[in-house]
Design an enzyme around this catalytic site. Sequence first.
Site, short mmCIF file in Angstrom:
data_model
loop_
_atom_site.label_atom_id
_atom_site.label_comp_id
_atom_site.label_asym_id
_atom_site.label_seq_id
_atom_site.Cartn_x
_atom_site.Cartn_y
_atom_site.Cartn_z
N ASP A 264 6.62 -0.35 0.50
CA ASP A 264 5.43 -1.00 1.02
C ASP A 264 5.54 -1.05 2.55
OD1 ASP A 264 3.01 -2.26 1.29
OD2 ASP A 264 3.39 -3.79 -0.22
C1 BGC Z 1 0.20 -3.95 0.80
C2 BGC Z 1 0.06 -2.75 -0.13
C3 BGC Z 1 -0.81 -1.70 0.51
C4 BGC Z 1 -0.20 -1.33 1.85
C5 BGC Z 1 -0.95 -0.24 2.59
C6 BGC Z 1 0.61 -3.54 2.18
O1 BGC Z 1 0.55 -4.62 3.07
O2 BGC Z 1 1.13 -4.84 0.24
O3 BGC Z 1 -0.48 -3.16 -1.36
O4 BGC Z 1 -0.95 -0.60 -0.33
O5 BGC Z 1 -0.17 -2.48 2.68
O6 BGC Z 1 -2.14 -0.69 3.09
#
Ligand code: BGC
Length: 721
Positions: A264
């Site tokens: 993530d």
């Molecule tokens: C979130 C994810 C997301 C990623 C990309 C993160 O902050 O937890 O779910 O896919 O950002 O935007």
Amino acid sequence: MQSNYVKQLLSKMTLQEKIGQLQQIAGDFFGDDGSPITGPLSTYKVSKTQLYNIGSVLGVSGAENVLKIQREYLKNNRLHIPLIFMADIIHGYKTIFPIPLALGSTWDPELVKRVAQASAAEASASGIDVTFSPMVDLVHDPRWGRVMESTGEDPYLNSLFAKSFVDGYQGNLPVDEKHVAATVKHFAAYGAPEAGREYNTVDMSEWRFREQYLPAYQKAIESKALLVMTSFNILFGIPATGNKYLMRHILRRELGFNGVLISDWNAINEMISHGVASDSEEAAEKAIQAGTDIDMMSFAFLGSLEKLAMKNEEVKKLIDEAAARVLNLKDALGLFDDPYRGVDAAKERQIVLSQENLGLAKKAAEEATVLLKNQHQSLPLDSNKAIALIGSKANTGDLLGNWSWKGDPASTQTIKSALEDHFDNILFEAGYDMVSAENNLSLNEQAISSAKKQDVILYVAGLSASQSGEASSMTDISLPKEQLDLLRKLSKLHKPIITIVITGRPLDLTEVDRLSDAILLPWFPGTAGALAIADIVSGKTNPTGRLSMTFPKSVGQIPIYYNYYNTGRPLTGTLEDRNNIYLSKYIDSSNDPLYPFGFGLSYSNYTLKDLRLSKKEFTADESITASVTVKNNSKISGTATVQWYIHDLVGEVVRPVKELKHFQRVQLGAGAEETVTFTVSKQDLSYVHADFTRVSDAGSFKLLVGFSSQTELETSFLFKN
Ligand code: BGC
């Protein structure tokens, strides 16, 4: 399986080129700034050589934009390896469907598959290859803002939806031009942060993790999802992104996942704040050792892997392995045959926001809407009713919900305008201000004076999109104070009040329930949500939505969910319980939720009768067929959802008081009845034992059936192994 092409490509790549494949960066490095920024933006400076070795980019979209970036990239990349474009397409691209928690309320996996298909068609036409969806994290705590991204609290229902999303997004493998690769997230158990506080500690027994949280991820992986995203949280004491046991053992070995594991946003470097790595280099090492293939936006891989590989031959091998996985993904997306995947601006215009997708968005919003209360059949409303439509939420396009970055609230039809197509006599008043409290008193007064003139009050309340989603944990999940205050004032007029609640999370609706005659819950219903609401209010559509998450009576009851385990001192609901204080209960509240899992009313009135079993016992190679007759006793045709639950009376480990195992959505004309069946087999009785094996034991079981988890009929049977 690695294709010959990928093998050959790998053999030509330098270490730096391989590492480039393992780093993901945001679109603004390529001059696009349209994407949402969800975490810290690193100050890392990417050199031109590094930029054109990068394997994937996130948050870029739009056919022309993507074509331009890919063309330029391919000119500069030595081996002409295309970039992958990834983005968060969570509940639609530009046609926004109801939020995932609302899709959970449809109890219609086939419909959700079509929603995912349509989202994939729009996203791929706009140049996106991979979506960071589905989020299959099981949730119990509505204080956590990201419950909106989950389909709910049930392992079985979540698993069905996990499959629908993956099948709908990806279609058949290899992924064709109308589809995108799916990313199952967030592995693992991100949905259980302590106290519902965002990014907080997750700590649970491995047994419970396997029993409740793992099944939906497993189903998505069995459905061949090509990517998995690591979660921000710790599990079993170690941050997921560097958790070797979780990733190498459970995910890769046990679940057989051989796709791409992406971190993530900044999660690799966050291991430093977690206190399990002293610097970015150590964090990178832990992540690659654990099996993380792509570093999203922490630059730990780009900054440290080369150095690590020089020191340690094993790291070199791990880099090869991870690069091969990324290249395999490019292969599965057909990028080596056509790096543009058929993207062109004319096709994009045709597909995005097509009539067909808008129609599907309306259907999904209709099925997602839950009728929570309908005293004296206050709904539907006759077209000649004089309506006081109150609430600024009725006059806004803020119906899309969070994670709809390409949706446009400004051009989204409002509830007010959709209702005006059905009803001639509507007096609208904003009643409260969502942003500032300054004018609330005078807005209240105008609303009350309009309400006095009309037959019925239609009160539209709720939260704004930013009050759920990532980084939106709340300790108070009631309606905003000014909205509750106005509802209290309106209730003094003694007119029928129908409350429509727009929300991304279960709320504490105890007082709203007391003050309203009817409550409709469309969640954040998306682009066509207002049309769906108007059709339901006017009776053109009969609601069918069912909660996939329990609604508490108060924040103090959280976490509350239907499939809990009995304690040694359970509350049985008998009269004697009242006088016995030494039971598992509160002294200031009942244990019961406000609205149970599976609950949702209809304009029709259904009953169940004649629950029968084909036999009373069965063995491992047999099954039992249960049948029950469902009848529509009303003059309105509708769809009843018959829900089958099982309770294992004695297990090696404790068993939930009820577990959903099957359900049917049954369409019934006025007065019609139908007999539906559920064939129970050994698999339906299996559960995770103390040694983590999943097996079915001989014993006695209850079979319960109803229209919600508060079931109506029950019988029992024996299973002989
Ligand atoms: C979130 C994810 C997301 C990623 C990309 C993160 O902050 O937890 O779910 O896919 O950002 O935007």
